[in-house]
Each structure stands twice: as C-alpha cells, then as structure tokens.
Design an enzyme around this catalytic site. Sequence first.
Site, PDB file in Angstrom:
ATOM      1  CG  ASN A   8      37.635  36.757  47.038  1.00 20.25           C
ATOM      2  OD1 ASN A   8      38.487  36.171  47.698  1.00 20.25           O
ATOM      3  ND2 ASN A   8      36.742  36.120  46.311  1.00 20.25           N
ATOM      4  CG  HIS A  62      36.458  44.379  36.880  1.00 22.57           C
ATOM      5  ND1 HIS A  62      35.359  43.896  37.561  1.00 22.57           N
ATOM      6  CD2 HIS A  62      37.328  43.371  36.799  1.00 22.57           C
ATOM      7  CE1 HIS A  62      35.573  42.637  37.855  1.00 22.57           C
ATOM      8  NE2 HIS A  62      36.753  42.296  37.405  1.00 22.57           N
ATOM      9  N   GLY A  86      42.644  40.236  36.792  1.00 23.25           N
ATOM     10  CA  GLY A  86      43.155  39.579  37.990  1.00 23.25           C
ATOM     11  C   GLY A  86      43.430  38.096  37.782  1.00 23.25           C
ATOM     12  CB  THR A  87      41.494  35.364  36.221  1.00 24.17           C
ATOM     13  OG1 THR A  87      40.388  35.459  37.123  1.00 24.17           O
ATOM     14  CG2 THR A  87      41.730  33.901  35.866  1.00 24.17           C
ATOM     15  CB  THR A 141      47.126  43.567  20.084  1.00 30.31           C
ATOM     16  OG1 THR A 141      47.638  42.895  18.930  1.00 30.31           O
ATOM     17  CG2 THR A 141      46.938  45.043  19.793  1.00 30.31           C
ATOM     18  CD  GLN A 185      37.698  42.079  46.194  1.00 25.88           C
ATOM     19  OE1 GLN A 185      37.180  43.110  46.601  1.00 25.88           O
ATOM     20  NE2 GLN A 185      37.172  41.359  45.228  1.00 25.88           N
ATOM     21  CB  CYS A 212      30.066  26.772  40.147  1.00 22.89           C
ATOM     22  SG  CYS A 212      28.423  26.394  39.525  1.00 22.89           S
TER      23      CYS A 212
END
Lengths: 354, 395
Positions: free
Chosen positions: B165, B217, B75-76, B253, B195, B341
């Site tokens: 989220n 995930h 996601g990031t 890859t 989400q 954090c």
Amino acid sequence: MRVLVAMSGGVDSSVAAACLLEQGHEVCGATLKLWGGDGDSGCCSVADVDDARRVAQQLGIPHYVFDMTEAFSAAVVDPYVAAHAAARTPNPCIECNRRIKFDRLLDRAERLSFEALATGHHARVESTSEGGPHRLRRGADPDKDQSYVVSMLTQRQLARVRFPIGPMTKAKVRARAAELGLRTAAKPDSQDVCFIRSDEGRARFLGGRLSFHPATVFDATSKLPAGSVPALELVTVGQRKGFAHGPDGTRRYVGSVDPVARTVVLGSVGDVATDRLELVAGSVTWTDEALADGARAVAQTSAHGRPVACTVELRSGRSAVRFERPVRPVAPGQTLALYDASDPDLVRGAGIVC
Amino acid sequence: MTARPAVAYLDHAAATPPRPEALEAMAAVEADGFANASGSHRLAREARRAVEEARDLVAGFVGARPSEVVFTSGGTESDNLAVLGTLTERTGALEPVGAVCSAIEHAAVLAPMRAAARGAARLLGVGAVKLTEVGATPEGMIDLDALALALGPDTALVSVMTANNEVGTVQPIDAVAGLVRARAPRALLHTDAVQAAPYLDLAEVVGPCDLIALSAHKLGGPKGVGALVVRAPHRVAPILHGGGQEHERRSGTHNVAGIVGFAAALAALDAEREAEAARVGRLRDAFADAVLASVPDTTESAPRRATLPGHCHLRFARVEQEELLMLLDRGGVYASAGSACASGAVEPSHVLLAMGLDPLEARGGVRFTLGRTTTEAEVLGAVGVVADAVARLRA
C-alpha cells in the site's frame, strides 16, 4: 496574519484559536503528539487530539497532528529521568515549552510561513511599538497565570508568539467556549505530567527507567540519623509529604538530598529555609533587557508559588538571587522566574536553580 | 495569499472517488431495497437477491466460487478474519504453530498476527502461535530466501500482500505460493489484494492463494464494505458472532447498499481495467519524471517496473514529510505519507524501515497515488506545487 495555534485539546487553546479567528487572522491548528508511551493525560492522548480536531472543525480551520515524539523523548523525558537519578527535580512542562513548543514548533511554523505561533497560555505579550521590545506579563487571571512556565522566552521568541487568552479570566474563557458550542468548554484542566499515567504515578514511571537507591535520613539540627527512605530519587528538596512531624510537632521539610552519599536532610522550616539560591551557569535568560547585578526583583519558584522580593547577583559565570526573607528550599532543577520589582506583572527573566 | 491552484487528488491508495455506477446502484437499493436480506418476505428476498448478484460478480472478479465470498466491513475486517479465523481453526493449546508474514504487510495483517503471537487472541480461540516476519529487499519486495527459511511443516498460515500500500510494489505471489506449497504443505496462503484490485487481473494473480482480502473503497466503491475470499474446503472461524450470516463466517445484517455498490464498482472497473492501468501508468511516469527533473535530491522508493501503475512514492532529502504534506495541502495537492497512527500523526513507515532505510530517510517520504479520475492537467499542476514546497522547506 497567518497564525499557527498549538491546540492541546483543552479549553484554553480552543478559545485561543477562536479569538485569533475573530481578530481576522488566517488560523491553522496543530496538535503535538509528544509521547509514544501510554500516558493518559495532558497533550498526548488520542481523545485530546480528537477534541482539538473537533474544535478546529467547529471553527472551520485546518488542523494537523505533528509527531514530535522523538524530540520530546530526547529533550524532555530522558533529561527528566536523568535529573531524578541525580536528585534534581525539573519541571517537564517548562522544558517542553523551552525545547519543543517555543523552539522546534516555532521553527516549523516559520518554515511553513506562519507569521506567529499562538498557544493557550495564560500570559500576555505586549508590544510597545512596531518592532519595539515585546514584554511578557502575567495572565489577567491571577489564579490561572502561567507566566512562570513561559518565563524563559526571549525577544526572538516573543516577537513571534501570541497568547490570545492572556487578557481573559478562566471563567471568561470557558464562557466563550460554551457560547461557541465547543466541546472543550467544560473539560477539566490538565494537571499532571502528560507522559506519566495518573493511575501509575511518578514512582512507577521512574522505577521502570532508573534504579532506586535507599538513603539515610538525617535530622537537620541534631545531625543524627532519623530513619531512611527506600528511593532517594523520589525525594524532592522542599517536600514535606510522606514525612512525619518533628518531635516538637512542627512540619518537617526536605532540606537537601545527596545522591552520592545517599543522604536526605530533614528539618523544620526554620532549619532548612534558605535566603539565597544559586542558578545554573548559563541558564539565565532575559525577556528583554538584562537586570543589573544588585538589582531588586521579585522571584517565583513554582507555577503558582508566592512571589518573594529579592536581589539578583550576576557575576561572571555565577548567578544567584538573595531573598529578603528566607524561603522554603527549592529543588535543584526547578525554574526561578524573575519579575520586575516595581511592575510585579512584568516578567524579566528566568534561570534554573542549582 | 496566492491563488489556489486546481486541486490534485493524489491519494487514491487511501480512498478512491466513488464511481457513478456504484452511487446509482446504492441509491436504488437505499430507496427500495432497505429490507433485511436475512428475512423471508418479498422485500427481504429482493434484498437478498441483490446481495447474491453482487456475490456472483465478486466471485467472478477474483476467480472464486460464490460460496467462497464472505462480505465484510472492509479490508481490515477481511484481513483480521483471514488471520484470526484461520489461526483459530489451526492452533491447539500445546504445540505452537508457525505463522509467517512479510514485514511490509498492512497493519490490518501485522497487528492481528502480532496479537495472536503474544497470546492476545486467546479469547477468540487462537492457540499458541510463533510468528516470523520476513524482511524486504531494498526494492520493496519480500525477501524470498528469508521466506523459504521461515517456512516449515508446522507453518499454518502465510500472509503476503499482492501489492504494497505504501510503495506500491507488486509482490511475487506465484513464487511465494511455490515456496509455501513446497516447504509448508499444511499452510494456508492469505493475500491482501486491496491495493492491487484496481489494476491487476486478480483471477490470474491471486489464483494460488487460499484467502484473499478486498476493500470496496479502494476501487471506486463505498467505504465500510469489503470481502474475504475463503477457498473451499478451507474454513475460517468467525470473529463476529450473532445471526450466523455468511455461512456462519461473519454475523451481522448485510450492508446491502454497500455490497451492491462494491459489486457495481467492480463490474465497471473490470470493463476498463487494462486501458485504465495503462493510462494511469503513463500519467504516473509523467508526474514522477517531472518531479525528479525539477526537484533535486529526490529518490523514487521503488522501481517503477515493480509497482502498481498509480503509485509514486518519493523521498525528498532534508524534508520532513509532515511539513511537506501541510504545504501541499495548502497548495491544493492532496497526498499522504503511508499510515497514520490513532491520533492522526504520521507514523515512521515500517515499510521503508523494512526496506533498509534509516528513520531520517523514511521521514522524507511522501506517497502520491493516482487513479481513475486523475488527469494530465492535475499531475502537471501538482509538479509545480511539489517543487515550490520542497524548495521552501529546504531554504
């Protein structure tokens, strides 16, 4: 016993946790996030938290990170800056111990039903009998003794505080960490104030938070102007670094700083030495029984300073110590720790120098 | 010590237990399909076939064409690629373009947006950007009036998450898209659907979006894989450069096993999505009702009708989330408090602050998220642990 260990990510608190575990306690680790700014040393950097977490994993204990940045700013950093503005020089590590670790964290440990809070300080707590008074002593390693920075603890706290590595030498602590394969075994000791970046320094840290004022430097004997400094806020009573030797070739020390008149007095050790230090009203604490007015004691005014025999003066609202021989001046805001006159490892109390 | 109650895993929004279908598919690939999917020999072709089968599945799930699906590391990366890749394409050196996002976006959107706005993404080719962060209502929805004001003809990118989220609120993507098309015709609309994916019919809900971020995930797949959908004819400039995989949009890859596990999880999820959403929603309601009934001074952070079925964000007055989470952990109830954090400490929730709560209120917030493996026994057991922990902290 259920014990919370404050783990800074250094070797001392790592081994403290290991010792408690060996003693059969139920141990849980916590690392404090204290500074939201970009300090790079001490208790707050992410790499140190990682080290603490990894040690906890290796020991098989749970580990948490507690965000105490707001409290730390309010109770330690802001007063540190304000004190410099008023030409006082506090010890932020002591203030953190007083206001954060042995206050807020201790309260939190209690709420979370821990029976004790342990840290990696080189100091010893002795309990004479069950429920009896708890005594605070110097750590066994004279070079690493940290009783000075915990000298403000009182019975209420000492009853719940553990210093597991107090009886060990630093060499033994490191050896134990190495035996256990802990990644902190060879990690250097932290030296600096944790919220000030070592590549930035105190001047830049303070410079961004208060205005500096130039001050005229006066000679202690001649009373004549002898130069100037660009920022009186960065001058500390007792300091000699940055000042030239006197005409007679002796070292020169700062004897006093006056933030209102904007003056700094400089002199030889004989000129500026003092044989009496007054303590801030209400700042004096006792580990157990208070000393009596006129009692003899031994005073220490910095973390590894030389202890000097003294007499305490405790009159209503006015406390002071009178030294048996003159000492270099001590910056206002510094902590003075008092040890027992006949049992020089025993901490009796502490106060803050006026 | 008291006996440890059965564990209640109520942190599905952080990571979901992998579905057996995903684990099986991945094991098969790891054993035989290890070859590099960019090669030309038979084993490579087989690996590539597995990737392309997965791509077809992912495309179908979100109602996109296979060529619009870019596999990423999660996601990031998908959000970063959407934000920075779009802004690289659409900014110049002189006139700043507008970028707009909600103030309750995930950090994976907020951080690249802010980096671009302060000029920190110049090396990637991102030019001048003027960012507007649009506030939220007290119910955790994007403020549509403020959004309308933020949009303009020079707006190049808008990002509004499908569902939040932390508090779980499903955002009005249709209305957002309507405003964007009317007021910012040149803008691309990105949505972080990470989400929402397990519960909403994405092909329907994110239909009007140009860019869609997914993460495996969060929906029963493995960590380290996700996708960004980039609808044709739009383009994103790559942020990873190298072998030019994924049509030059994402070099590296292919994570063949991860991609296959991702698709297997999606396929399994798709077959039971509606029934699962209803089941999880009932359990969530039972949990929330029971906690509200047994713990005084507790507030639901967002109205249930507006949230994903698995989300239950509660605020406990006079409680510090750090302390509550620790007691819950000790009691075998695993929950969280929004985002952490770098050090692992709980950060003050930017979502709750954007909803108008003060920091003290925000500090009493804990997120319980249910999911596919959650059972009734689990949530009912957790209620007692929560009630005891809160009572102890308030004592």
